[in-house]
Design an enzyme around this catalytic site. Structure first.
Site, PDB file in Angstrom:
ATOM      1  N   LYS A  85      -1.154   0.724   6.752  1.00 48.09           N
ATOM      2  CA  LYS A  85      -2.034  -0.243   6.094  1.00 48.09           C
ATOM      3  C   LYS A  85      -3.499   0.175   6.191  1.00 48.09           C
ATOM      4  CE  LYS A  85       1.282  -3.859   7.310  1.00 48.09           C
ATOM      5  NZ  LYS A  85       1.827  -4.488   6.109  1.00 48.09           N
ATOM      6  N   LYS A 117      12.722   5.242   3.590  1.00 48.42           N
ATOM      7  CA  LYS A 117      12.646   3.792   3.712  1.00 48.42           C
ATOM      8  C   LYS A 117      12.626   3.104   2.354  1.00 48.42           C
ATOM      9  CE  LYS A 117      10.543   0.413   6.444  1.00 48.42           C
ATOM     10  NZ  LYS A 117       9.512  -0.256   7.084  1.00 48.42           N
ATOM     11  N   LYS A 126       9.000  -2.447  -0.518  1.00 53.66           N
ATOM     12  CA  LYS A 126       8.387  -3.009  -1.714  1.00 53.66           C
ATOM     13  C   LYS A 126       7.193  -2.179  -2.174  1.00 53.66           C
ATOM     14  CE  LYS A 126       6.133  -6.690  -1.354  1.00 53.66           C
ATOM     15  NZ  LYS A 126       5.428  -7.944  -1.253  1.00 53.66           N
TER      16      LYS A 126
END
Ligand code: TRP
Length: 340
Positions: free
Chosen positions: A122, A203, A206
């Protein structure tokens, strides 16, 4: 509520709809454990945890709360057998978090590998919201408030369980009580718990746009399957192909109950003569068979959102009773029950 039953507490952050990665990573396990009848099961929609890095977009979390509730009901989490609760509606959890924060060091939190990875992904750096940085402690509050000994989750949650066990031990030792319970994780069978993305990325997530959602309709699933990553060296049907790292075969390993047939297909593919289109069509059939009943149940519940709200409200009420009792014991142990 039976006294000496095992207790399950688990949950998900509502930041979108759940996908088949969640399904194989934890939802399947939860439904199976629920159906043994051996557990008091609490399943939490962790909206407060979701807000730790979405404080400026609460609407997204509110919307996702309902999506996740629908996903839970659709996969077979049964409100008659399990308590579905909403984290933000259980105030005792916030107070427990405050008490536990005094037992944890900043350096210990910095070492949590899952949070470390997330902070990197992030791009937070030192500007990580403090609430996000300490979410493993709030997760310890979630688990201990219900005295859960069993936590069915994906592999990436093991560091949260380790952190919780440390807090439990420290608390019980410092305050010389035996109140809090050390939890164990329940993880999916080896090789079946982590599903790669449609693009072959390790992975499914989204943000990578490589998911199949539990709510996807038939056509969407088919289009996604036909676009899947296979073996870049398998160009002509007659070419020998690789099954290792071939996403279509990884999915078949996970979803196809007919293991012998998968073994035969792998042999054919490796020998040459089995085309990608054919194998994808077969995977599409397998996936549609598994996901159709889930999607249909989801649609039925989506037509009855009043019922879904009622489930969340009643579940949260039940959960409040249990969490408030634990909080009372914790306050007694610390000795801050000044007024009885
Ligand atoms: N951290 C979990 C996730 O990323 C969600 C969660 C919050 C949770 N509290 C929990 C999981 C307690 C298990 C137990 O989805």
């Amino acid at each position: 509520m039976a006294e000496n039953k095992h207790v399950i507490l688990t949950g998900d952050r509502p930041t979108g709809k759940l996908h088949i990665g969640h399904y194989v990573g934890s939802l399947k396990n939860r439904v199976a454990l629920q159906n043994t009848g051996k557990y008091d099961t609490y399943i939490m929609i962790a909206d407060q945890q979701a807000l730790t890095d979405n404080a400026r977009d609460p609407e997204k979390i509110r919307r996702s709360l309902h999506e996740v509730a629908l996903d839970y009901l659709a996969v077979g989490i049964d409100p008659k057998k399990s308590t579905i609760l909403v984290q933000s509606q259980i105030p005792a959890l916030s107070e427990l978090t405050m008490h536990y924060l005094n037992l944890v060091t900043v350096s210990r939190l910095k070492r949590n590998p899952t949070v470390k990875t997330e902070i990197k992904q992030k791009k937070f750096g030192e500007s990580v919201p403090a609430g996000f940085f300490i979410y493993p402690v709030s997760q310890a509050a979630d688990i201990t408030a219900f005295k859960a000994d069993t936590v069915p989750v994906g592999d990436d949650q093991e560091p949260m369980l380790e952190q919780t066990r440390e807090i439990v031990r420290t608390f019980n030792r410092i305050y010389d009580r035996d109140i809090l319970v050390e939890p164990e994780g329940v993880f999916p069978p080896k090789g079946e718990g982590r599903i790669p993305g449609l693009d072959g990325n390790a992975k499914m997530s989204k943000s990578l746009g490589n998911c199949i959602y539990l709510s996807d309709d038939e056509d969407t699933i088919q289009k996604k399957v036909m676009s899947m990553y296979t073996d870049p060296t398998h160009i002509k049907v007659s070419d020998p192909g690789h099954v290792e790292g071939n996403t279509v075969f990884t999915y078949l390993d996970i979803f196809d109950p007919d293991k012998e047939h998968v073994a035969e297909l792998k042999e054919q593919y490796q020998a040459g003569g089995l085309g990608d289109v054919k194998i994808k069509r077969y995977l599409n059939d397998v996936l549609q068979a598994e996901l159709k009943p889930i999607r249909e149940r989801r649609e039925q519940y989506a037509d009855n959102m009043d019922y879904v709200d009622q489930v969340l409200k009643e579940g949260s009420e039940r959960a409040n009773k249990v969490a408030n009792q634990t909080l009372k014991e914790v306050r007694d142990a610390i000795g801050i029950n000044y007024f009885g």
